[in-house]
Motif scaffolding. Structure first.
Motif, PDB file in Angstrom:
ATOM      1  N   UNK A 139       0.838  -1.199   0.000  1.00  0.00           N
ATOM      2  CA  UNK A 139       0.000   0.000   0.000  1.00  0.00           C
ATOM      3  C   UNK A 139       0.874   1.250   0.000  1.00  0.00           C
ATOM      4  N   UNK A 140       0.673   2.080  -1.021  1.00  0.00           N
ATOM      5  CA  UNK A 140       1.471   3.299  -1.171  1.00  0.00           C
ATOM      6  C   UNK A 140       0.675   4.564  -0.881  1.00  0.00           C
ATOM      7  N   UNK A 141      -0.621   4.515  -1.143  1.00  0.00           N
ATOM      8  CA  UNK A 141      -1.420   5.734  -1.060  1.00  0.00           C
ATOM      9  C   UNK A 141      -2.804   5.427  -0.505  1.00  0.00           C
ATOM     10  N   UNK A 142      -3.268   6.279   0.415  1.00  0.00           N
ATOM     11  CA  UNK A 142      -4.599   6.123   0.991  1.00  0.00           C
ATOM     12  C   UNK A 142      -5.132   7.501   1.385  1.00  0.00           C
ATOM     13  N   UNK A 143      -6.408   7.540   1.661  1.00  0.00           N
ATOM     14  CA  UNK A 143      -7.019   8.773   2.130  1.00  0.00           C
ATOM     15  C   UNK A 143      -7.904   8.465   3.331  1.00  0.00           C
ATOM     16  N   UNK A 144      -8.226   9.496   4.085  1.00  0.00           N
ATOM     17  CA  UNK A 144      -9.174   9.355   5.180  1.00  0.00           C
ATOM     18  C   UNK A 144     -10.416  10.145   4.797  1.00  0.00           C
ATOM     19  N   UNK A 145     -11.580   9.495   4.796  1.00  0.00           N
ATOM     20  CA  UNK A 145     -12.803  10.156   4.350  1.00  0.00           C
ATOM     21  C   UNK A 145     -13.248  11.274   5.295  1.00  0.00           C
ATOM     22  N   UNK A 146     -14.019  12.199   4.765  1.00  0.00           N
ATOM     23  CA  UNK A 146     -14.531  13.347   5.525  1.00  0.00           C
ATOM     24  C   UNK A 146     -15.340  12.921   6.747  1.00  0.00           C
ATOM     25  N   UNK A 147     -16.006  11.782   6.688  1.00  0.00           N
ATOM     26  CA  UNK A 147     -16.853  11.335   7.794  1.00  0.00           C
ATOM     27  C   UNK A 147     -16.096  10.777   8.986  1.00  0.00           C
ATOM     28  N   UNK A 148     -14.794  10.659   8.885  1.00  0.00           N
ATOM     29  CA  UNK A 148     -13.975  10.079   9.962  1.00  0.00           C
ATOM     30  C   UNK A 148     -13.241  11.198  10.707  1.00  0.00           C
ATOM     31  N   UNK A 149     -13.418  11.239  12.035  1.00  0.00           N
ATOM     32  CA  UNK A 149     -12.712  12.226  12.859  1.00  0.00           C
ATOM     33  C   UNK A 149     -11.582  11.595  13.656  1.00  0.00           C
TER      34      UNK A 149
END
Length: 176
Positions: A139-149
């Motif tokens: 895994x090289x790239x990921x994001x954290x969604x807006x709904x996660x604090x």
């Protein structure tokens, strides 16, 4: 057992239905299927790809646990939930697009998916379990969604190739 063609009359595939069918390489599931049970294809090491029927909105817990040769999964467009351990140890899984409708991803859902290089988590996700991507060594790239604090515990543990994580401004805590 190497191939299964589920009849159009079937609407449910129960828990553990094809668990440990290591020789299974092909399965055709009709769009009439609405529910697939937990562990339904657990340890089906011969499977290389799978397409969820249109009406299935939840990826069951451990449905593909230890399907070591699974490379590609196509989710139904209205999928809302990815269960815990759903793709655990799918070591060759490299292609998976999560529909924008997904709101929940269970713990260890993608742990040990060693070939997975990139994942985009839809912004509607509001629940992410711990260890979601643990040991995804490619895994090289990921994001954290807006709904996660809160970033769950060990979400990216031992992701030794991780180059970037896209954070958003609403993140308040990063767990262990």
């Amino acid at each position: 057992l190497t191939s299964i063609d589920i009849p159009e009359t079937v609407t449910t595939i129960g828990p553990h239905a094809f668990s440990n069918c290591t020789g299974l390489t092909s399965i055709t599931i009709p769009d009439a299927v609405e529910t697939i049970g937990d562990n339904a294809f657990d340890t089906c090491t011969g499977l290389t790809e799978f397409t969820f029927p249109e009406k299935v909105t939840s990826v069951p817990n451990a449905v593909f646990n230890a399907c070591a040769n699974l490379e590609k999964v196509t989710l139904a467009p209205k999928t809302r939930k990815i269960g815990a351990v759903a793709f655990y140890e799918c070591k060759k899984l490299k292609e998976l697009v999560l529909p924008e409708s997904v709101t929940t991803v269970g713990e260890y859902a993608f742990a040990f998916c060693e070939a997975l290089e990139e994942i985009h988590l839809p912004d509607k996700i509001s629940v992410l379990g711990g260890y979601t991507f643990a040991n995804c060594i490619s895994l090289k790239k990921a994001n954290l969604p807006e709904g996660i604090n809160v970033v769950p515990a060990c979400m990216f543990a031992k992701c030794v190739s991780l180059e970037s994580i896209e954070f958003h401004s609403g993140i308040t805590d990063i767990d262990e």
